[in-house]
Design a protein around this motif. Structure first.
Motif, PDB file in Angstrom:
ATOM      1  N   SER A  13       0.437  -1.097   0.013  1.00 47.31           N
ATOM      2  CA  SER A  13       0.290  -0.018   0.211  1.00 47.31           C
ATOM      3  C   SER A  13       0.825   1.321  -0.182  1.00 47.31           C
ATOM      4  CB  SER A  13      -1.088   0.058   0.995  1.00 47.31           C
ATOM      5  OG  SER A  13      -1.639  -1.522   1.825  1.00 47.31           O
ATOM      6  N   LEU A  14       2.389   1.186   0.756  1.00 50.36           N
ATOM      7  CA  LEU A  14       2.375   2.411   0.991  1.00 50.36           C
ATOM      8  C   LEU A  14       3.400   2.297  -0.230  1.00 50.36           C
ATOM      9  CD1 LEU A  14       3.985   1.800   4.662  1.00 50.36           C
ATOM     10  CD2 LEU A  14       2.457   3.300   3.695  1.00 50.36           C
ATOM     11  N   LEU A  15       4.399   1.438  -0.741  1.00 53.10           N
ATOM     12  CA  LEU A  15       4.619   1.925  -2.220  1.00 53.10           C
ATOM     13  C   LEU A  15       3.686   2.119  -3.332  1.00 53.10           C
ATOM     14  CD1 LEU A  15       6.458  -1.857  -2.550  1.00 53.10           C
ATOM     15  CD2 LEU A  15       7.753   0.691  -2.424  1.00 53.10           C
ATOM     16  N   ALA A  16       2.457   1.664  -3.507  1.00 51.67           N
ATOM     17  CA  ALA A  16       0.884   2.603  -4.287  1.00 51.67           C
ATOM     18  C   ALA A  16       1.373   3.941  -3.715  1.00 51.67           C
ATOM     19  CB  ALA A  16      -0.057   1.252  -3.807  1.00 51.67           C
ATOM     20  N   PHE A  17       1.374   4.296  -3.305  1.00 53.69           N
ATOM     21  CA  PHE A  17       0.956   5.777  -2.103  1.00 53.69           C
ATOM     22  C   PHE A  17       2.497   6.422  -2.658  1.00 53.69           C
ATOM     23  CE2 PHE A  17      -1.982   4.663   1.241  1.00 53.69           C
ATOM     24  CZ  PHE A  17      -2.851   4.092   0.278  1.00 53.69           C
ATOM     25  N   ALA A  18       3.678   6.024  -2.960  1.00 51.65           N
ATOM     26  CA  ALA A  18       4.584   6.323  -3.025  1.00 51.65           C
ATOM     27  C   ALA A  18       4.621   6.703  -5.002  1.00 51.65           C
ATOM     28  CB  ALA A  18       5.905   5.926  -2.585  1.00 51.65           C
ATOM     29  N   ALA A  19       4.209   5.558  -5.145  1.00 49.93           N
ATOM     30  CA  ALA A  19       4.507   5.483  -6.827  1.00 49.93           C
ATOM     31  C   ALA A  19       3.705   6.064  -7.150  1.00 49.93           C
ATOM     32  CB  ALA A  19       4.166   4.119  -7.400  1.00 49.93           C
ATOM     33  N   ASN A  20       2.464   6.575  -6.709  1.00 47.08           N
ATOM     34  CA  ASN A  20       1.490   7.483  -7.486  1.00 47.08           C
ATOM     35  C   ASN A  20       1.969   9.256  -7.797  1.00 47.08           C
ATOM     36  OD1 ASN A  20      -0.838   7.938  -8.417  1.00 47.08           O
ATOM     37  ND2 ASN A  20      -2.017   8.650  -6.642  1.00 47.08           N
TER      38      ASN A  20
END
Length: 284
Positions: A13-20
């Motif tokens: 989830s954190l990687l998805a938020f950062a990747a955004n």
């Protein structure tokens, strides 16, 4: 849910938020796609993916969930987030966004009768000081317009988050909000088409990045975050998100060659420590 699975899903989830943040910044910096097209494609693809997901899961009418106010806040967030990242570094933008979200939610909580103790007050003041440090004029200062847009996106996201309090089906609510925000994104795109010349550019790689942002880092990212959220305490969930600006800053340095300045390090430390004080003592 096992502890290992909770850790893995939270990390995803954190990687998805950062990747955004990274995808948006990279698309606007390295491709020819315009901001309005990126916003439209991100919102539409996110709404369509989420709608199909809940249709497949046989959830009833997710399009009727959510509110128009929350959808408008989501739209304002997407617009200011995208236009802001056209002017500012990924890590700096994430820091301004996150700090503005926490300050907004703290102010709303105070307005609703939630009073701050001494430690919380110090933390709130530190977060404000950190934002001021980041936006002060100077050689290493970010674009003022870009910084203001990222702050607006943080305020909008804070309002959007607060609108979702008490929702028994946060995933369906998110889907409904994305669907309601879709006509707003389309209207913005149409307005840009008729108000300017040669600004709309549906660059092929830019389209791919917009779809990645809408489907993967937004749609799938929100689904996996909401799946693990019930397993986390409120304090844990809030503090875990403190790592997002740090992840974005480090990834921006490695992948986008963005410098880490002394100003960013100092402002990051002050904002994150201040926010940590507010969150840690808020839920005890």
């Amino acid at each position: 849910m096992t502890r290992l699975r909770i850790i893995l899903i939270t990390l995803l989830s954190l990687l998805a938020f950062a990747a955004n943040s990274l995808i948006t910044r990279f698309a606007l910096e390295e491709t020819a796609i315009d901001e309005a097209s990126f916003i439209m494609l991100r919102v539409i693809s996110g709404a369509l993916f989420l709608w199909l997901y809940f249709l497949f899961k046989k959830k009833k009418k997710p399009h009727k969930a959510g509110t128009w106010l929350a959808a408008f806040a989501l739209f304002v967030y997407a617009v200011s987030f995208t236009y802001g990242y056209g002017l500012i570094a990924a890590g700096t933008g994430a820091l301004l966004l996150f700090g503005s979200v926490q300050i907004t939610m703290t102010i709303v909580g105070y307005h609703e009768g939630e009073r701050l103790n001494i430690r919380q007050s110090v933390g709130f003041a530190l977060a404000l000081i950190g934002l001021v440090i980041l936006m002060l004029p100077g050689i290493s200062a970010p674009s003022l317009i870009g910084a203001m847009l990222m702050c607006i996106s943080g305020v909008a996201w804070g309002i959007y988050t607060l609108q979702g309090r008490g929702s028994t089906h946060p995933g369906a609510t998110t889907t409904g909000n994305f669907i309601k925000a879709t006509p707003m994104a389309i209207l913005l795109w149409i307005i840009v088409i008729f108000s300017t010349t040669n600004i709309i550019n549906l660059d092929s790689m830019g389209i791919i990045y917009a779809l990645l942002s809408g489907i993967v880092t937004s749609g799938i990212g929100y689904i996996i975050w909401y799946s693990v959220l019930p397993e986390l305490k409120a304090t844990q969930a809030a503090i875990i998100q403190l790592s997002v600006p740090i992840l974005v800053t480090l990834a921006g340095t490695i992948l986008l060659n963005e410098p880490i300045t002394l100003r960013v390090v100092l402002a990051s430390s002050v904002i994150l420590f201040g926010t940590l004080l507010v969150l840690t003592f808020k839920h005890k």
